[in-house]
Design a protein around this motif. Structure first.
Motif, PDB file in Angstrom:
ATOM      1  N   PRO A 114       2.018  21.255  -4.339  1.00  0.00           N
ATOM      2  CA  PRO A 114       2.666  21.950  -5.465  1.00  0.00           C
ATOM      3  C   PRO A 114       2.903  21.110  -6.891  1.00  0.00           C
ATOM      4  CG  PRO A 114       3.894  22.340  -3.605  1.00  0.00           C
ATOM      5  CD  PRO A 114       2.961  21.259  -3.200  1.00  0.00           C
ATOM      6  N   LYS A 115       3.128  20.020  -6.866  1.00  0.00           N
ATOM      7  CA  LYS A 115       3.299  19.076  -7.991  1.00  0.00           C
ATOM      8  C   LYS A 115       3.261  17.589  -7.745  1.00  0.00           C
ATOM      9  CE  LYS A 115       6.288  18.846 -12.249  1.00  0.00           C
ATOM     10  NZ  LYS A 115       5.407  19.102 -12.937  1.00  0.00           N
ATOM     11  N   ALA A 116       2.544  17.008  -8.338  1.00  0.00           N
ATOM     12  CA  ALA A 116       2.155  15.549  -8.266  1.00  0.00           C
ATOM     13  C   ALA A 116       3.340  14.743  -8.617  1.00  0.00           C
ATOM     14  CB  ALA A 116       1.080  14.977  -9.260  1.00  0.00           C
ATOM     15  N   ASP A 117       3.634  13.718  -7.658  1.00  0.00           N
ATOM     16  CA  ASP A 117       4.665  12.686  -7.668  1.00  0.00           C
ATOM     17  C   ASP A 117       6.012  13.218  -7.462  1.00  0.00           C
ATOM     18  OD1 ASP A 117       5.347  10.234  -7.946  1.00  0.00           O
ATOM     19  OD2 ASP A 117       5.342  10.055 -10.105  1.00  0.00           O
ATOM     20  N   THR A 118       5.994  14.283  -6.563  1.00  0.00           N
ATOM     21  CA  THR A 118       7.423  14.717  -6.121  1.00  0.00           C
ATOM     22  C   THR A 118       7.546  14.360  -4.730  1.00  0.00           C
ATOM     23  OG1 THR A 118       6.292  16.759  -5.798  1.00  0.00           O
ATOM     24  CG2 THR A 118       7.383  16.635  -7.813  1.00  0.00           C
ATOM     25  N   PRO A 119       8.630  14.303  -3.954  1.00  0.00           N
ATOM     26  CA  PRO A 119       8.975  13.645  -2.613  1.00  0.00           C
ATOM     27  C   PRO A 119       8.247  14.401  -1.567  1.00  0.00           C
ATOM     28  CG  PRO A 119      11.089  14.011  -3.884  1.00  0.00           C
ATOM     29  CD  PRO A 119      10.017  14.656  -4.543  1.00  0.00           C
ATOM     30  N   GLY A 120       8.134  15.562  -1.412  1.00  0.00           N
ATOM     31  CA  GLY A 120       7.186  16.196  -0.425  1.00  0.00           C
ATOM     32  C   GLY A 120       5.799  15.920  -0.745  1.00  0.00           C
ATOM     33  N   LYS A 165       2.534  29.307  -8.980  1.00  0.00           N
ATOM     34  CA  LYS A 165       3.074  28.101  -8.233  1.00  0.00           C
ATOM     35  C   LYS A 165       1.801  28.009  -7.114  1.00  0.00           C
ATOM     36  CE  LYS A 165       6.858  29.789  -6.477  1.00  0.00           C
ATOM     37  NZ  LYS A 165       8.343  29.915  -5.828  1.00  0.00           N
ATOM     38  N   THR A 166       2.014  26.674  -6.478  1.00  0.00           N
ATOM     39  CA  THR A 166       0.633  26.322  -5.388  1.00  0.00           C
ATOM     40  C   THR A 166       1.798  26.035  -4.112  1.00  0.00           C
ATOM     41  OG1 THR A 166      -0.282  25.276  -7.145  1.00  0.00           O
ATOM     42  CG2 THR A 166      -0.884  24.832  -4.935  1.00  0.00           C
ATOM     43  N   LYS A 167       1.022  26.866  -3.073  1.00  0.00           N
ATOM     44  CA  LYS A 167       1.532  26.788  -1.916  1.00  0.00           C
ATOM     45  C   LYS A 167       1.057  25.635  -1.218  1.00  0.00           C
ATOM     46  CE  LYS A 167       2.055  31.671  -0.908  1.00  0.00           C
ATOM     47  NZ  LYS A 167       1.586  32.713  -0.169  1.00  0.00           N
ATOM     48  N   ARG A 168       1.849  24.645  -0.582  1.00  0.00           N
ATOM     49  CA  ARG A 168       1.366  23.478   0.125  1.00  0.00           C
ATOM     50  C   ARG A 168       0.540  23.915   1.360  1.00  0.00           C
ATOM     51  NH1 ARG A 168       3.720  19.075  -0.266  1.00  0.00           N
ATOM     52  NH2 ARG A 168       5.798  19.836  -0.580  1.00  0.00           N
ATOM     53  N   ILE A 208      -1.775  27.394   5.806  1.00  0.00           N
ATOM     54  CA  ILE A 208      -1.080  27.678   4.727  1.00  0.00           C
ATOM     55  C   ILE A 208      -0.007  28.528   5.051  1.00  0.00           C
ATOM     56  CG2 ILE A 208      -2.898  29.669   4.370  1.00  0.00           C
ATOM     57  CD1 ILE A 208      -2.336  29.698   1.298  1.00  0.00           C
ATOM     58  N   PRO A 209       1.127  28.424   4.765  1.00  0.00           N
ATOM     59  CA  PRO A 209       1.710  27.004   4.134  1.00  0.00           C
ATOM     60  C   PRO A 209       1.538  26.096   5.581  1.00  0.00           C
ATOM     61  CG  PRO A 209       3.495  28.295   4.546  1.00  0.00           C
ATOM     62  CD  PRO A 209       2.339  29.282   4.871  1.00  0.00           C
ATOM     63  N   VAL A 210       1.953  24.695   5.087  1.00  0.00           N
ATOM     64  CA  VAL A 210       1.819  23.767   6.084  1.00  0.00           C
ATOM     65  C   VAL A 210       3.143  22.816   5.483  1.00  0.00           C
ATOM     66  CG1 VAL A 210       0.254  22.430   4.858  1.00  0.00           C
ATOM     67  CG2 VAL A 210       0.443  22.221   7.435  1.00  0.00           C
ATOM     68  N   LYS A 211       3.745  22.102   6.492  1.00  0.00           N
ATOM     69  CA  LYS A 211       4.667  21.125   6.360  1.00  0.00           C
ATOM     70  C   LYS A 211       4.063  19.612   5.710  1.00  0.00           C
ATOM     71  CE  LYS A 211       8.262  22.529   9.401  1.00  0.00           C
ATOM     72  NZ  LYS A 211       8.895  22.109  10.603  1.00  0.00           N
TER      73      LYS A 211
END
Length: 228
Positions: A120-126, A191-194, A210-213
């Motif tokens: 979903p977004k670079a350099d974030t925790p998940g 948004k982008t799904k992990r 999709i989705p995945v942890k």
């Protein structure tokens, strides 16, 4: 000696004082008339089509997983691709990598298979958890003749900074308009799904999650490839 009579008072009689209660009543009546006049003007303005004052709309916050789902790219309806499902091939599409270089997506599976994981977004925790998971077992994928690429709607500059910070050994693709992301079924509401997608050598999609942890994505992808 008898008293003289007091001279007659020829002046006009004095009018009696008005009571304070009468003054209060008169003021109240006047106020009521003013309110009625204002109400009449409003009704008249409404009947003539006068537009009411605009009210400000609050901007809703978009909530995503761990704060990662906020829109960070653009969606372009004019650049849509056909949906990509199991058995379909990678499309002809040029994206930028983290070095701001052009990459033709359809050529990524010419020599090896491809694991394409989406964040979903670079350099974030998940997302960092997912990316570092692929980093840590990267040699296992390359040893099985599979390349690994990360795909997101971040700018090449943001991806490059993240790649350097976390020592990511694989390339990152920037899909700012979420063209490929949407075709894969992982783009919705800005948004982008992990998720992750596995393409065999030659370009055909053979697996998707999709989705995945975040923590599960790398090991699930590797287990699928080993099972082939």
């Amino acid at each position: 000696m008898p008293r003289k009579a007091a001279p007659a008072d020829d002046s006009e009689p004095v009018a009696p004082r008005r009571s304070s209660r009468a003054s209060v009543v008169q003021a109240a009546e006047k106020k009521a008339e003013e309110l009625e006049e204002k109400a009449t003007k409003k009704r008249k303005a409404a009947a003539e089509g006068e537009k009411p004052a605009k009210t400000k709309k609050s901007k809703a916050k978009v909530d995503g997983e761990e704060g990662e789902g906020e829109p960070d790219g653009e969606e372009d309806d004019s650049a849509k691709l056909a949906s990509i499902d199991i058995g379909d091939s990678l499309p002809t599409l040029t994206l930028k990598n983290e070095k701001d270089e052009d990459v033709e997506v359809s050529t990524l599976t010419e020599e090896k298979g491809l694991v394409l994981f989406l964040v979903p977004k670079a350099d974030t925790p998940g997302c960092t958890n997912q990316a570092c998971g692929f980093r840590d077992i990267y040699p296992d994928f390359t040893g099985l003749d599979y390349n690994v690429y990360c795909l997101s709607a971040d700018t090449p500059a943001a991806q490059s900074k993240w790649q350097t910070k976390k020592e990511l050994p694989y390339p990152l693709l920037s899909d700012r308009k979420r063209v490929l992301i949407t075709a894969l079924g992982a783009g919705e509401g800005g948004k982008t799904k992990r998720s992750h997608f596995i393409f065999a050598k030659g370009g055909k999609l053979i697996d998707k999650k999709i989705p995945v942890k975040a923590a599960d994505s790398p090991k699930i992808a590797l287990e699928f490839i080993k099972s082939q």
